[in-house]
Design a protein around this motif. Structure first.
Motif, short mmCIF file in Angstrom:
data_model
loop_
_atom_site.label_atom_id
_atom_site.label_comp_id
_atom_site.label_asym_id
_atom_site.label_seq_id
_atom_site.Cartn_x
_atom_site.Cartn_y
_atom_site.Cartn_z
N ILE A 1 32.54 26.63 32.23
CA ILE A 1 32.87 27.73 32.18
C ILE A 1 33.39 28.03 30.66
N LYS A 2 33.24 29.34 30.26
CA LYS A 2 33.43 29.71 28.95
C LYS A 2 35.02 29.47 28.64
N GLN A 3 35.35 29.53 27.29
CA GLN A 3 36.55 29.40 26.83
C GLN A 3 37.45 30.67 27.44
N ASN A 4 38.66 30.43 27.66
CA ASN A 4 39.66 31.63 28.08
C ASN A 4 39.84 32.47 27.25
N ASP A 5 39.67 33.82 27.89
CA ASP A 5 40.24 35.30 27.00
C ASP A 5 40.52 36.01 28.01
N PHE A 6 42.03 36.30 27.99
CA PHE A 6 42.82 37.06 28.96
C PHE A 6 43.01 38.33 28.33
N SER A 7 42.21 38.76 27.52
CA SER A 7 42.46 40.01 26.84
C SER A 7 42.23 41.13 27.78
N ASN A 8 41.27 41.07 29.00
CA ASN A 8 41.15 42.03 29.91
C ASN A 8 42.01 41.45 31.01
N LEU A 9 43.06 42.23 31.62
CA LEU A 9 43.86 41.96 32.64
C LEU A 9 43.26 41.94 33.88
N GLN A 10 42.29 42.71 34.18
CA GLN A 10 41.51 42.60 35.38
C GLN A 10 40.79 41.47 35.50
N ASN A 11 39.95 40.99 34.61
CA ASN A 11 39.38 39.76 34.66
C ASN A 11 40.22 38.63 34.88
N TYR A 12 41.36 38.66 34.20
CA TYR A 12 42.39 37.61 34.39
C TYR A 12 42.93 37.35 35.56
N PHE A 13 43.16 38.27 36.43
CA PHE A 13 43.71 38.12 37.71
C PHE A 13 42.65 37.92 38.75
N LEU A 14 41.31 38.45 38.39
CA LEU A 14 40.02 37.94 39.07
C LEU A 14 39.88 36.34 39.23
N GLN A 15 39.74 36.03 37.70
CA GLN A 15 39.69 34.57 37.58
C GLN A 15 40.76 33.66 38.24
N CYS A 16 41.99 34.09 38.36
CA CYS A 16 42.95 33.28 39.23
C CYS A 16 42.96 33.39 40.53
N ALA A 17 42.47 34.63 41.18
CA ALA A 17 42.74 34.68 42.61
C ALA A 17 41.24 33.94 43.56
N ILE A 18 39.94 34.04 42.61
CA ILE A 18 38.72 33.47 43.22
C ILE A 18 38.92 32.08 43.58
N PRO A 19 39.33 31.47 42.50
CA PRO A 19 39.35 30.00 43.06
C PRO A 19 40.34 29.69 44.41
N GLU A 20 41.29 30.32 44.52
CA GLU A 20 42.27 30.12 45.73
C GLU A 20 41.45 30.61 46.99
N ALA A 21 40.86 31.60 46.67
CA ALA A 21 40.18 32.18 47.92
C ALA A 21 38.88 31.08 48.34
#
Length: 429
Positions: free
Chosen positions: A14-34
């Motif tokens: 995985i790339k280094q974390n970049d949470f500047s885009n909040l939409q991608n940040y929430f997707l990155q948190c929700a997809i592993p749980e799903a």
């Protein structure tokens, strides 16, 4: 997920974390749980998903990110806990649960959770979100049978002095443990914390947790449903929590969740308790403080029999019912003093001769109305049986009356004779 967040050269890194885009940040948190909720035909999480989640833990790099990754790591721990299933836990159990008896996938999950939990003690994150997720994941491993249930582990994190969110997470896991595997002492520990904990917010949240997840269901027998629990709750509601209305209302809700508006099943019947049969079936509304011991402690004697107490016999009073319109008058005869001078027969005066004499049975005589004109109509009455013929008291009075009538008739005849004689003398002259 690999197309959005994976490296261009190697997809599983995985790339280094970049949470500047909040939409991608929430997707990155929700997809592993799903993805952790995926199951194959046997109800087991696929190995590809587990390896993918472990790689996310391994290659997580937040060194060049301007934001903290604590919530992202907490979501990864939650997703890792969702991958375990009870089916997997049954395959490796052959006796007591040890590190050698665990399956390989379970060992990897447990090692990753333990590593994150130990790192939190050295480098704590914001609001201890990773610690909270680790506690819930460990409880999930205990529920599915991968780890032996250990309440002391959650008691240590629930003590006063820990961070508030950590305490709430530990108490939530402990309440869930009490419902499934807990003993009555564990339930007493929770009630004591509700009563004596220094933090009012913790006490309120603990009550709401027990209301949402009660230790046993209403209307069903349970090992923790005892009379001591009913007395404890009733005392807390009425006496000990008078200073906190919100906490008192929480305990009322908790009591209603357990027993509703009816009498708790663990309380004995007062009727059976009075007869010494406390061990019979119990039903019922409201506890009785200081009552008889619980049914489990009272031995049942088979030889005991139920005896109906005898009632006292009451004397039957016969009342004379008078018909409407008839009045019975009791008058004293003025000539009753004449009977006192009468001669009494000898056989009534001799007491020696009448020692073996049995009085005749009472005879019911018809009631004779007393006429106002006198006692002339009583001449035809027959004397009482067993008594000699006694002279009637009014016989002498009748003779005097007859003599008076005769004298009057004689006087009238004499007057008529004198009148006739006078008329006869004066006629011929």
């Amino acid at each position: 997920f690999k197309n959005m967040f994976g490296s261009f050269a190697v997809g599983h890194i995985i790339k280094q974390n970049d949470f500047s885009n909040l939409q991608n940040y929430f997707l990155q948190c929700a997809i592993p749980e799903a993805m952790a909720g995926l199951r194959n035909s046997h109800g087991i999480c696929p190995n590809e998903v587990l390896e993918f989640l472990l790689n996310l833990f391994k290659y997580n790099d937040n060194s060049k990110n301007s934001f903290s990754d604590n919530y992202y790591r907490a979501s990864l721990v939650t997703a890792l806990g969702e991958t375990v299933t009870p089916v997997v836990s049954m395959l490796g159990q052959g006796g007591p649960i040890t590190s050698e008896s665990l399956a390989e996938d379970t060992k990897k999950v447990l090692e990753e959770i333990t590593r994150y939990l130990n790192m939190e003690k050295l480098l704590p994150c914001y609001r201890y979100t990773v610690t909270t997720a680790c506690l819930k994941a460990i409880r999930k491993l205990q529920k599915t049978g991968h780890l032996p249930p250990n309440p002391d582990f959650f008691k240590d994190y629930a003590k006063h002095g820990q961070y508030r969110e950590v305490r709430l997470a530990a108490l939530e896991c402990f309440v869930d443990y009490v419902k499934l595997e807990g003993k009555f002492t564990d339930l007493e520990y929770l009630l004591e914390m509700v009563e004596k904990d220094p933090d009012p917010g913790i006490r309120h949240c603990l009550c709401r947790m027990m209301v949402r997840n009660p230790p046993f269901e209403r209307g069903r027998t349970h090992r923790n449903d005892r009379q001591e629990l009913v007395d404890k709750l009733w005392t807390m509601i009425n006496n000990k929590l008078w200073y906190d209305s919100r906490l008192r209302c929480d305990m009322v809700d908790f009591y209603f969740t357990l027993y509703g508006r009816r009498k708790p099943h663990c309380l004995p019947f007062p009727e059976l308790a009075a007869l010494g049969r406390v061990g019979a079936a119990n039903m019922g509304m409201g506890p009785s403080l200081g009552g008889p011991p619980p049914p489990s402690q009272v031995p049942w004697h088979k030889k005991t029999q139920f005896v109906i107490p005898k009632a006292e016999k009451k004397e039957i009073k016969q009342e004379i019912k008078q018909e409407p319109g008839i009045q019975i008058k009791q008058e004293v005869d003025e000539r009753a003093h004449m009977l006192t001078g009468m001669d009494v027969p000898d056989f009534l005066m001799d007491t020696r001769a009448n020692q073996g004499f049995m009085p005749p049975p009472p005879i019911s005589l018809p009631t004779v109305p007393i006429l106002p004109s006198g006692l002339h109509d009583l001449k035809g009455l027959q004397p009482f049986p067993g008594l000699p013929n006694m002279p009637e008291p009014w016989a002498g009075q009748d003779q005097e009356a007859n003599n008076r009538k005769r004298k009057k008739e004689k006087k009238k005849k004499k007057k008529h004779k004198h009148r006739r004689e006078d008329r006869g003398d004066a006629g011929p002259s």
